[in-house]
Design an enzyme around this catalytic site. Sequence first.
Site, short mmCIF file in Angstrom:
data_model
loop_
_atom_site.label_atom_id
_atom_site.label_comp_id
_atom_site.label_asym_id
_atom_site.label_seq_id
_atom_site.Cartn_x
_atom_site.Cartn_y
_atom_site.Cartn_z
N CYS A 73 -27.53 -44.87 12.62
CA CYS A 73 -27.26 -45.63 11.39
C CYS A 73 -28.13 -45.07 10.27
CB CYS A 73 -27.58 -47.11 11.62
SG CYS A 73 -27.33 -48.11 10.13
N ASN A 163 -22.24 -40.62 14.91
CA ASN A 163 -21.21 -41.62 15.20
C ASN A 163 -19.90 -41.13 14.57
OD1 ASN A 163 -22.03 -41.88 12.59
ND2 ASN A 163 -22.27 -44.10 12.59
N HIS A 165 -16.44 -40.79 12.35
CA HIS A 165 -15.96 -41.18 11.01
C HIS A 165 -14.59 -40.55 10.76
CE1 HIS A 165 -19.77 -42.97 9.72
NE2 HIS A 165 -20.31 -42.07 10.51
N GLU A 215 -16.62 -50.44 8.64
CA GLU A 215 -17.47 -49.90 9.69
C GLU A 215 -17.04 -50.36 11.08
OE1 GLU A 215 -21.66 -49.86 9.72
OE2 GLU A 215 -21.84 -49.64 7.55
N ARG A 216 -17.07 -49.42 11.99
CA ARG A 216 -16.87 -49.76 13.41
C ARG A 216 -17.90 -50.82 13.80
NH1 ARG A 216 -18.48 -45.43 18.02
NH2 ARG A 216 -20.46 -45.75 16.96
N CYS A 224 -22.54 -47.26 3.81
CA CYS A 224 -22.66 -46.71 5.17
C CYS A 224 -23.27 -45.33 5.01
CB CYS A 224 -21.28 -46.61 5.82
SG CYS A 224 -21.30 -45.85 7.47
N GLY A 227 -21.53 -42.67 7.01
CA GLY A 227 -20.19 -42.52 6.43
C GLY A 227 -20.21 -41.77 5.11
#
Length: 282
Positions: A73, A163, A165, A215-216, A224, A227
């Site tokens: 994150c 993560n 995207h 967001e997931r 994000c 992101g």
Amino acid sequence: MQFSKWHGAGNDFVIVNGFKEKVAGLDLAAAGRLVCDRHFGVGADGLVFVLPSDSADFRMQIINSDGSEAEMCGNATRCVARYLYEQGLTDKTKVTLETLAGPIRPELVFTDGKVSGVRVDMGKPRFKRGEIPMSGPAEDGAVNVPVTVDGRTYYGIGVNMGNPHFVIFLDEDVRKVELPVTGPKIETDALFPRKTNVEFANVLSRGELRMRVWERGAGVTLACGTGTCATVVAGALSGRCDRTAQVHLDGGDLTIEWAEDDRVFMTGPAVEVFRGEFLLRI
Ligand SMILES: N[C@H](CCC[C@H](N)C(=O)O)C(=O)O
């Protein structure tokens, strides 16, 4: 459970000092859902634990508001870096954080002797379907991949920043996108075996973009970090923007640089809002 409430460009987190609070044995998914609930809990996009690490200065564990655990994150990384320094957990202004996505290196930025922001080395983007992950041949890229939602086909670019995207560039103003309708349908599309974060972006100039995100595991957030990195990387990869760009998000601005050595650097704010004690009954 003592906590500190932070936000990075409006993406907000409850940060817990895992050196002091009893985290072992905690049902992290249940705790994440309860603490992040904006009526029954503190309210946040994520619950973040700062913990000991054998391989780095600290370990950062991120639980989304739906209880799922995220590999990484970006906005929380900036908040954790400042939290560690201001709580006296470190005297380092540049730390290495162990995450499920590997080591991440935030550095405090000072202006007139005060912390004015945080710059994070977010590591290298991944573009292969096997790395994002996306379905299809593992070695293939994922540029201009069609996804159809409610009869409309969007074309996106898959990027992993630790993560997953899926970045969709639109001509129309992204502030008109119905994120709560379109976002979850793309997040959970069969293309994404581990689901995905969904970014809708406008290119305002070669060095300036606007982006909004579903967001997931967290839904609509005001920013994000990973992101935003994915958006600038996808924009540069597809020739839409330069490798360094300022991105306007609903909650504030982030500056992204995709350096020539392939590492991505993100600079932005980290703000402590309040501290408190949560009566965790799970
Ligand atoms: N919900 C995201 C994790 C938080 C990412 C975002 N808040 C950031 O600043 O990078 C996921 O499950 O991949």
